[in-house]
Motif scaffolding. Sequence first.
Motif, short mmCIF file in Angstrom:
data_model
loop_
_atom_site.label_atom_id
_atom_site.label_comp_id
_atom_site.label_asym_id
_atom_site.label_seq_id
_atom_site.Cartn_x
_atom_site.Cartn_y
_atom_site.Cartn_z
N THR A 264 58.98 75.22 63.24
CA THR A 264 58.05 75.55 62.16
C THR A 264 58.41 74.89 60.84
O THR A 264 57.56 74.84 59.94
N ASP A 265 59.65 74.39 60.71
CA ASP A 265 60.03 73.76 59.44
C ASP A 265 59.67 72.28 59.37
O ASP A 265 60.00 71.60 58.40
N GLY A 266 59.00 71.76 60.41
CA GLY A 266 58.55 70.37 60.38
C GLY A 266 59.64 69.34 60.63
O GLY A 266 59.44 68.16 60.35
N THR A 267 60.78 69.75 61.19
CA THR A 267 61.87 68.81 61.45
C THR A 267 61.42 67.73 62.44
O THR A 267 60.77 68.03 63.45
N LEU A 268 61.77 66.49 62.15
CA LEU A 268 61.52 65.40 63.08
C LEU A 268 62.64 65.33 64.08
O LEU A 268 63.81 65.56 63.75
N CYS A 269 62.32 64.99 65.33
CA CYS A 269 63.38 64.80 66.30
C CYS A 269 64.16 63.54 65.93
O CYS A 269 63.63 62.62 65.30
N ALA A 270 65.44 63.50 66.32
CA ALA A 270 66.31 62.38 65.94
C ALA A 270 65.78 61.04 66.44
O ALA A 270 65.83 60.04 65.70
N PRO A 271 65.27 60.95 67.69
CA PRO A 271 64.74 59.65 68.13
C PRO A 271 63.59 59.16 67.26
O PRO A 271 63.52 57.97 66.93
N ALA A 272 62.67 60.05 66.88
CA ALA A 272 61.54 59.63 66.05
C ALA A 272 62.00 59.24 64.65
O ALA A 272 61.49 58.28 64.07
N ALA A 273 62.95 59.99 64.09
CA ALA A 273 63.46 59.64 62.76
C ALA A 273 64.13 58.28 62.79
O ALA A 273 63.93 57.44 61.89
N ALA A 274 64.94 58.02 63.84
CA ALA A 274 65.61 56.72 63.94
C ALA A 274 64.61 55.59 64.12
O ALA A 274 64.73 54.51 63.52
N TRP A 275 63.58 55.84 64.95
CA TRP A 275 62.58 54.81 65.19
C TRP A 275 61.82 54.49 63.92
O TRP A 275 61.61 53.31 63.59
N HIS A 276 61.40 55.50 63.18
CA HIS A 276 60.62 55.25 61.97
C HIS A 276 61.48 54.65 60.86
O HIS A 276 60.98 53.85 60.05
N ARG A 277 62.74 55.02 60.80
CA ARG A 277 63.62 54.38 59.82
C ARG A 277 63.69 52.87 60.10
O ARG A 277 63.60 52.05 59.19
N SER A 278 63.80 52.51 61.37
CA SER A 278 63.82 51.10 61.75
C SER A 278 62.47 50.45 61.51
O SER A 278 62.38 49.31 61.04
N PHE A 279 61.39 51.17 61.84
CA PHE A 279 60.04 50.64 61.66
C PHE A 279 59.77 50.31 60.19
O PHE A 279 59.26 49.23 59.86
N PHE A 280 60.10 51.23 59.31
CA PHE A 280 59.87 50.99 57.89
C PHE A 280 60.73 49.84 57.38
O PHE A 280 60.29 49.05 56.54
N ALA A 281 61.95 49.72 57.89
CA ALA A 281 62.80 48.59 57.49
C ALA A 281 62.21 47.27 57.95
O ALA A 281 62.24 46.26 57.22
N GLU A 282 61.67 47.25 59.18
CA GLU A 282 61.04 46.02 59.67
C GLU A 282 59.80 45.68 58.85
O GLU A 282 59.50 44.51 58.59
#
Length: 775
Positions: A264-282
């Motif tokens: 309920t707190d909107g936490t992102l799963c670690a795989p999605a957070a890692a993927w989007h961190r890489s996506f935004f960097a790319e």
Amino acid sequence: MAFWLAKERRGQESDWIQRFDPRFWTVNFPRPMMASVVTTGPDSLRVDCEFHNSGELAGLIWASEDRLDHPLAAYAIDRDYSRTTLRFRWRSGGIVPLDAVNGPTLTIEGRDAAGMARAWYVRLWNYAVGTPEDAVVDLPFSTLESGFVLPGEAVHPADIDRMFISLVPPGYVPGGTAPLAARADGWAELTDIVCDGDRAMLEIGDVLVPPHGVGIATAYDDAFDQTPARLIRMAQALGYRGALVHYVGMSHFFRLGADGLALTDGTLCAPAAAWHRSFFAECVRSGFEPIVSLSFELLARHCPDDWQQRAWDGAPGRTGWDPPSALLSPANPQARAWLQAVATRFVALMREQGLPVRFQIGEPWWWIDTRGAPCIYDDAMRTGLDGETDQVKNVRAELTPSQQDSLARAARQLGGATLALRDAVRAAAGGGAEVMLLLFMPTVLDTGSPALQTLNLPWEWESPAFDRLQLEDYDWLTGGAEALRHRALQYVDARFGYARSQQDYLAGFVLDAADAAAFWPRIDAAIDHALYDRRVGRAFVCAAPQIARDGYTRLAPTKETDVQPFDDVLYPLALGRDAGVSPEFSTSVAVTASGHERRNSLWSDARLRFDVGPGVRSEAELGTLIAFFRARRGPARGFRLSDPFDHSSNGMTGAPTPTDQFVGVGDGLSAAFQLAKRYGPGPEPQVRPITRPRAETVRVSVDGEETSAFALEPGGIMRLATTPADGAVVRAGFLFDVPVRFAEDRLDVSGATFAAGEAPSVPLVEIRETPGLPL
């Protein structure tokens, strides 16, 4: 605009990559676990996993055939790994280590020497030097053996389809379905990846389509299995630049609790957070500015019951996707808080990479189920309806005033939820965010239910509530409902008041590959209409997986494809009766040895040539001609000419009537028709598109009844205000001009010969204009 559905490279640029390039690995896994793979360097990658059940296994995959990239950007198929060696450093944590039972295993799928399909299981620990969680692994394919211990069965390396490395959680039970005692977070890194040997390199497409001014749309639900570096490489290769719409999805980005529901707190799963961190960097490295899109939609199996929209009888709203997704109630405070928390976390990831915050609230609506029942009766919304007993069971039925009031109250909740999400994004961004609203017009403007406009188009969305208004209509677009599209665009313009420069258009996608040849021309034409006719700020094509699958390639405009200069003015002199008019066709005639002919008509319509010199009768008119010639820069600019012998739909020169020319038959969807004139009787007359009608002379009839409810658009398109019924015959009458240009760069006039009564020669040639609609 020109486009191409590329099936393969045909002489386009290519390059070479090392086999096992980290950009081109993928990951796959069963639900509800989550995993992602990202590149961490030119020779390294990382996999992150969240395991929930005892039988879950993630596979880090290398495929011999590239099925994810666009054909112009894909690597070559090579199933032969003979005399090839793969070497890398392995590090891991939170998963079963290399030396344990069920430890990381390379599963190789292919065929044996006899051509029989089979798989081999190569234990990585047998080829590792180091510790179970930090080792160098050396895999010589020609001498690999499968089995838990060596010696084992030899692998046949010459015909391999794919291979994957398995990653499993502590306590793994093959085939198990029991939940783990607690969520297991695991990871693995492959670094210093090197491929040696005879087949260590792969050819790969290296096209760089020039920028064409159209954006691309991506989605995490579609691309979770591939690296962001791969996705961005393809987008850049195909000419996409600048703004990029990225839908975070409805099924993969959030962390699950022990109950299998989104936290309920909107936490992102670690795989999605890692993927989007890489996506935004790319995106930063490649010059893209992503627009993060979040919808009011969540995979049903992971959505708390209280958050879901429900019909009057408690039935939950469900989309038609498989597996189905639930729609979040705009009235539920926990659902609203969850959306705001998720948005805040994505804003933080964008800011972490130094990106400007651009955020899209995607397709917010109250769902209408297959019965026509609006899903506005979840517990939170029922409270807002103050115990209403006159429930809305079908929005397509006649509604009472109290039912209309219920829809209006629900609309206010929808408007309030989107504004609250907007404000949360702006607050998280420190006030500098650009927030957009995306409307899917076929749903919110369903012509079978005007009540939907009350329910799903709240007044809270009027300009300047959002920085930009974004529009989608792909159901209508791919279905050919052109009239509905046009009316909806006009309605949205008037209803919400966003300038065209503040609007974006998202073109449709092709769900089924079998529809590619029929749908992509419509999609490409709709992009052109949005950019060049409506002149919206931006257009995006959806979506990356279909673009890659079908080879859709948007080509940049060139000088040859630009609209040629045309001055919409009439030739200023009357044509004398000695003026020459010459219709011409292009026909190849082959005469056989026996004297018979074979004729091939190369043009479907005649091209006219004129000589208007005999119409010049005085020195004043000669001066007018010279001035007009210079103003047109000779042949550089076109203009209108009234053909004295053929300028009417009624015969050649008669007064137009509304039934002169057949222009089309209604199909219940289209309202626009290309004006045309037909020559000759019979089923196959010569059809002449009319692109320069005299607007004030156009008369129209539908099934013989004249109507004035139409508008004339550029290119000779006549658009009816009401869509003709299926089978209705549409006819029109009009006067028209011919688009022409001067045929030569030089105008020869002799004062002596003109004074002697000899007229100059002023040749004109008809300009072949592309009609607005196919005939």
